[in-house]
Design a protein around this motif. Structure first.
Motif, short mmCIF file in Angstrom:
data_model
loop_
_atom_site.label_atom_id
_atom_site.label_comp_id
_atom_site.label_asym_id
_atom_site.label_seq_id
_atom_site.Cartn_x
_atom_site.Cartn_y
_atom_site.Cartn_z
N LEU A 223 -2.89 -9.36 10.00
CA LEU A 223 -1.79 -8.02 9.75
C LEU A 223 -2.57 -6.91 9.68
CD1 LEU A 223 0.95 -9.51 7.30
CD2 LEU A 223 1.11 -9.20 9.89
N GLN A 224 -2.81 -6.23 10.68
CA GLN A 224 -3.67 -5.10 10.73
C GLN A 224 -2.93 -3.93 11.58
OE1 GLN A 224 -7.85 -4.71 11.12
NE2 GLN A 224 -8.19 -6.58 10.98
N VAL A 225 -3.26 -2.77 11.21
CA VAL A 225 -2.68 -1.54 11.87
C VAL A 225 -3.40 -1.39 13.01
CG1 VAL A 225 -1.90 0.84 11.86
CG2 VAL A 225 -1.19 -0.44 10.18
N GLY B 197 -2.42 2.60 6.43
CA GLY B 197 -1.46 1.59 7.07
C GLY B 197 -1.50 0.11 6.88
N THR B 198 -2.79 -0.39 7.04
CA THR B 198 -2.69 -2.01 6.94
C THR B 198 -2.51 -2.26 5.69
OG1 THR B 198 -4.64 -1.79 8.64
CG2 THR B 198 -4.67 -3.79 7.04
N ILE C 16 -2.03 6.94 8.48
CA ILE C 16 -1.74 5.55 8.82
C ILE C 16 -3.02 4.93 9.21
CG2 ILE C 16 -0.72 4.61 10.73
CD1 ILE C 16 0.84 7.04 11.57
N ARG C 17 -4.01 5.48 9.50
CA ARG C 17 -5.26 4.78 9.84
C ARG C 17 -6.02 4.35 8.41
NH1 ARG C 17 -6.64 4.64 14.93
NH2 ARG C 17 -5.87 6.32 16.24
N VAL D 44 -0.75 2.76 15.62
CA VAL D 44 -0.92 4.19 15.30
C VAL D 44 -0.07 5.10 16.72
CG1 VAL D 44 -2.34 6.16 14.86
CG2 VAL D 44 -2.83 3.87 14.11
N LEU E 175 -1.00 12.95 9.30
CA LEU E 175 -0.27 11.80 9.18
C LEU E 175 -1.03 10.66 9.79
CD1 LEU E 175 2.82 10.76 8.49
CD2 LEU E 175 3.07 10.62 10.61
N GLU E 176 -1.38 10.96 11.08
CA GLU E 176 -2.22 10.10 11.77
C GLU E 176 -3.49 9.51 11.01
OE1 GLU E 176 -3.28 10.82 15.80
OE2 GLU E 176 -4.73 9.29 15.85
N GLU F 167 0.49 16.59 12.13
CA GLU F 167 0.55 15.45 12.94
C GLU F 167 -1.16 14.59 12.78
OE1 GLU F 167 2.75 16.24 16.76
OE2 GLU F 167 0.97 15.03 17.15
N ILE G 280 3.65 4.78 16.42
CA ILE G 280 4.40 5.68 15.35
C ILE G 280 4.42 7.11 15.63
CG2 ILE G 280 4.38 6.28 13.03
CD1 ILE G 280 3.02 3.74 12.44
N MET G 281 3.13 7.51 16.29
CA MET G 281 2.75 9.00 16.52
C MET G 281 3.98 9.26 17.81
SD MET G 281 0.91 9.79 14.19
CE MET G 281 0.85 11.55 14.66
N MET H 75 6.59 -0.59 7.43
CA MET H 75 5.40 0.10 7.43
C MET H 75 5.67 1.33 8.37
SD MET H 75 2.68 0.92 9.63
CE MET H 75 2.81 -0.39 10.86
N GLN H 76 6.28 0.93 9.73
CA GLN H 76 6.80 2.37 10.56
C GLN H 76 7.47 3.07 9.65
OE1 GLN H 76 7.64 0.39 14.22
NE2 GLN H 76 5.59 -0.19 14.74
N ASP H 77 8.75 2.55 9.14
CA ASP H 77 9.60 3.35 8.46
C ASP H 77 9.11 4.19 7.26
OD1 ASP H 77 11.71 2.83 10.01
OD2 ASP H 77 12.93 1.54 8.49
N VAL I 36 12.28 4.56 14.63
CA VAL I 36 11.60 3.34 15.15
C VAL I 36 12.75 2.43 15.33
CG1 VAL I 36 10.10 1.39 14.54
CG2 VAL I 36 9.57 3.63 14.16
N LEU J 127 1.03 -2.31 5.18
CA LEU J 127 1.70 -3.10 6.03
C LEU J 127 1.58 -4.80 5.34
CD1 LEU J 127 2.78 -4.38 8.71
CD2 LEU J 127 0.59 -4.64 9.61
N ARG J 128 0.38 -4.79 4.79
CA ARG J 128 0.29 -6.04 3.93
C ARG J 128 1.19 -6.44 2.80
NH1 ARG J 128 -6.37 -6.68 4.89
NH2 ARG J 128 -6.03 -6.89 7.31
N TRP K 86 6.81 11.48 7.25
CA TRP K 86 6.73 12.68 8.29
C TRP K 86 7.71 13.56 7.95
CZ3 TRP K 86 3.97 15.31 11.40
CH2 TRP K 86 4.54 16.17 12.46
N PHE L 63 6.11 5.64 7.21
CA PHE L 63 5.35 6.81 7.85
C PHE L 63 6.31 7.74 8.39
CE2 PHE L 63 1.75 3.75 7.60
CZ PHE L 63 0.85 4.66 6.54
N LEU L 64 7.40 7.29 9.09
CA LEU L 64 8.39 8.26 9.65
C LEU L 64 9.01 9.10 8.31
CD1 LEU L 64 10.22 6.05 12.56
CD2 LEU L 64 8.57 7.90 12.73
N LEU M 184 -3.98 -12.34 5.05
CA LEU M 184 -3.25 -11.79 5.90
C LEU M 184 -4.21 -10.63 6.69
CD1 LEU M 184 -0.43 -10.36 3.51
CD2 LEU M 184 -0.51 -12.43 4.74
#
Lengths: 173, 436
Positions: free
Chosen positions: B17-19, A23-24, A19-20, B24, A15-16, A12, B27-28, A44-46, B37, A27-28, A52, A48-49, B14
């Motif tokens: 557009l930021q996480v 992730g950005t 994402i950090r 976070v 993964l976190e 976990e 998603i977690m 983006m969410q998919d 999701v 996403l872009r 996981w 990471f899922l 962009l």
């Protein structure tokens, strides 16, 4: 920056961390690929899922392996989105006014470059995003897309040529 | 890497557009709760899918052929979601429906269903269709190939059509075959009848391809594969208006060494470019001699991807002798010439990459060639207004450093022909072949 496996952290936490860290950029990348902020967020969410769900099988050797793996998932996820029927019925052509407001003042040329990239055919957009935006090598780009390095190279050349034609107002196909 | 306008533009434009921490956390939380999701599907889309599934289930109670089963049962279920694979539940349901409809469950189908990674939608659909139509695409008619192609697009598995049935203004399959046979007979004089099934297997496809300019065109892709090692195999492409071209990338069975060596050469060339940021004098000299024989064997009209290799193999790269001026001195002379040209503003040097090579066309007069090449994508905006040239090529007499010639490149196409790979412009044939 290469993601190195850190001993002693849970899946976990790993993964976190991903994402950090990624992730950005993911996403872009998804936004440029899908031309839709809400869809990009979903993708983006998919990503990471899916990561996981397959983390146990993933061999994190460090040296950028996690980034390559996540980018492969992200690109495949975006491809899936684009394949969906409803996606094809929505007008996704974008103009400068449709883009999110930039943080700092950007020249019209810089802004139009993004539109130009978004309008590239998909196969050229993929290599451009990985090679230039994600700053991957030819080999890493090839690995992510499952194509040969020479194909990546020729697609990059073609992508550059298409962007040039856009710039010079010549017809593009 | 120098300033990267692609990255700069995307990140700048962009920026919003930021996480965020909240993203976070979201998603977690989904992961911890084991939930997916929430996707943004429209109500209309969901309703359509329900109707499709209902229709598919109703159809499935009738006895079907493998082709009908693929079209009427598999495709609608495949279209329900955007995954590239069947879920375990879907796979089990498909097997149940197949058995109910008397469809043969082949080993191929079972192997895919039992695979730990799960079966790919396309692969399993093809396996069911193959149970009726045979090996894909060789045994499939042009109509069946087009049918399957359309089905994949309708199912959302494939994005665009690539296989077709010829329209009225395009030549028919029989006409394409006649053109291909006439061409092969005239050019290659085959020893055996190509239509004799004892000696040859014939594969025919009508598909989307690209012309030399990258424009989409439809072509007949026709292959006669020899069934024994003594015979030659043939592969030709017939355009939709009947013009025939041999596909030179096809290599007959006796030429395995060339088929292997040439891709290796291309791969090595790309490695050199990547590792050394274009060529070094030494590795080009080595490359040119190592692969000369294999590359020459490609003939006068090699496949497009190998033309660059052929062009480079014709350039007499070598290593400077002790009587020549050094590489460092040659670069210094060239740089001064280059700065004279672009206004002596040394900061502009940063917009260019340079390559240097040493060549011996005339043993009495070896040359240094220095090419300054604007780094296209990274200096995207500069060449647009024509303030600086795309490339500058400077030739020096290697024995004394005298400037032999300077070429400025302003034209986009010439830029591509001459600068993308820095040394091919020496060969007129290379330019004529349109490398780049």
């Amino acid at each position: 920056m290469a993601h190195a496996a850190v001993p002693g952290i849970t899946q976990e936490q790993k993964l976190e961390q991903w994402i950090r860290q990624y992730g950005t950029a993911i996403l872009r990348t998804c936004f440029v690929y899908l031309s839709d902020a809400a869809q990009a967020e979903d993708a983006m969410q998919d990503t990471f899922l899916k990561a996981w769900n397959s983390m146990e099988k993933f061999d994190d050797r460090g040296d950028g392996a996690a980034k390559k793996w996540l980018m492969r998932i992200a690109i495949n996820t975006c491809r899936d989105y684009r394949r969906s029927r409803w996606f094809r019925y929505v007008d996704r052509s974008k103009t400068l006014d449709d883009l999110p407001a930039p943080m700092e003042a950007m020249s019209a040329q810089e802004r139009s470059l993004l539109i130009d990239i978004m309008h590239l055919p998909e196969k050229y957009k993929r290599v451009l995003l990985l090679y230039y935006y994600q700053e991957m090598t030819l080999q890493e780009t090839a690995d992510v897309l499952g194509i040969s390095r020479s194909t990546v190279h020729s697609r990059l050349q073609k992508a550059q040529l298409l962007l040039k034609r856009i710039l010079t107002g010549r017809e593009i196909r | 890497m120098m300033h990267n306008p692609v990255k700069h533009t995307i990140d700048g434009q962009l920026f919003s557009l930021q996480v965020t921490d909240r993203d976070v956390e979201t998603i977690m939380n989904h992961i911890r709760e084991g939930k997916k999701v929430k996707r943004k599907l429209s109500a209309g889309f969901v309703l359509t899918m329900i109707l499709i599934l209902a229709a598919a289930t109703a159809l499935a109670v009738a006895i079907m052929s493998g082709k009908e089963f693929t079209q009427d049962v598999l495709a609608p279920i495949a279209a329900q979601d955007t995954s590239t694979k069947w879920s375990q539940e879907q796979s089990e349901e498909l097997i149940r429906l197949a058995k109910e409809n008397g469809i043969t469950i082949t080993d191929d189908i079972l192997k895919q269903i039992d695979s730990e990674e799960g079966a790919f939608k396309e692969s399993l659909m093809r396996a069911f269709a193959k149970s009726q139509l045979g090996y894909y695409p060789a045994s499939w008619s042009i109509e069946d190939q087009a049918w399957y192609d359309e089905l994949l697009v309708l199912s959302g598995i494939k994005e665009e059509r690539t296989r077709f049935v010829p329209s009225e203004d395009e030549i028919t399959e029989q006409e394409a075959l006649s053109c291909a046979l006439a061409y092969i007979s005239a050019q290659f004089h085959p020893s055996y009848d190509l239509e004799d099934e004892q000696n040859y297997e014939r594969y025919v496809q009508y598909m989307l391809s690209e012309d030399d300019l990258g424009n989409p065109i439809k072509v007949w892709d026709i292959e006669y594969v020899a069934t024994n090692e003594q015979n030659e195999s043939y592969y030709v492409i017939v355009s939709s208006d009947g013009n025939v071209t041999p596909d030179e990338s096809y290599t007959s069975k006796g030429d395995d060494s060339i088929a292997t060596a040439v891709p290796v050469a291309l791969d090595q060339l790309l490695s050199m470019i990547e590792e050394n940021d274009y060529f070094t004098v030494e590795n080009m000299a080595c490359f040119a001699s190592n692969y000369k024989t294999e590359i020459e064997s490609l003939g006068d009209n090699p496949p497009k991807q190998y033309r660059i290799l052929q062009a480079l193999s014709k350039i007499p790269y070598s290593i400077p002798s002790s009587t020549d001026i050094s590489q460092k001195d040659a670069l210094e002379i060239a740089q001064n010439q280059f700065l004279d040209l672009i206004g002596e503003d040394t900061s502009r040097l940063a917009f260019y990459k340079h390559t240097i090579s040493y060549r011996v066309y005339d043993p009495q007069k070896p040359e240094w060639r220095v090419c300054y090449k604007i780094d296209l994508i990274e200096n995207y905006y500069l060449f647009r207004d024509g303030t600086i040239p795309f490339g500058v090529v400077i030739y020096l007499d290697a024995s004394n450093g005298e400037v032999l010639s300077i070429q400025e490149l302003w034209d986009l196409d010439l830029y591509y022909y001459w600068c993308e790979f820095p040394d091919e412009h020496d060969s007129e044939q290379t330019v004529a072949q349109g490398i780049g």
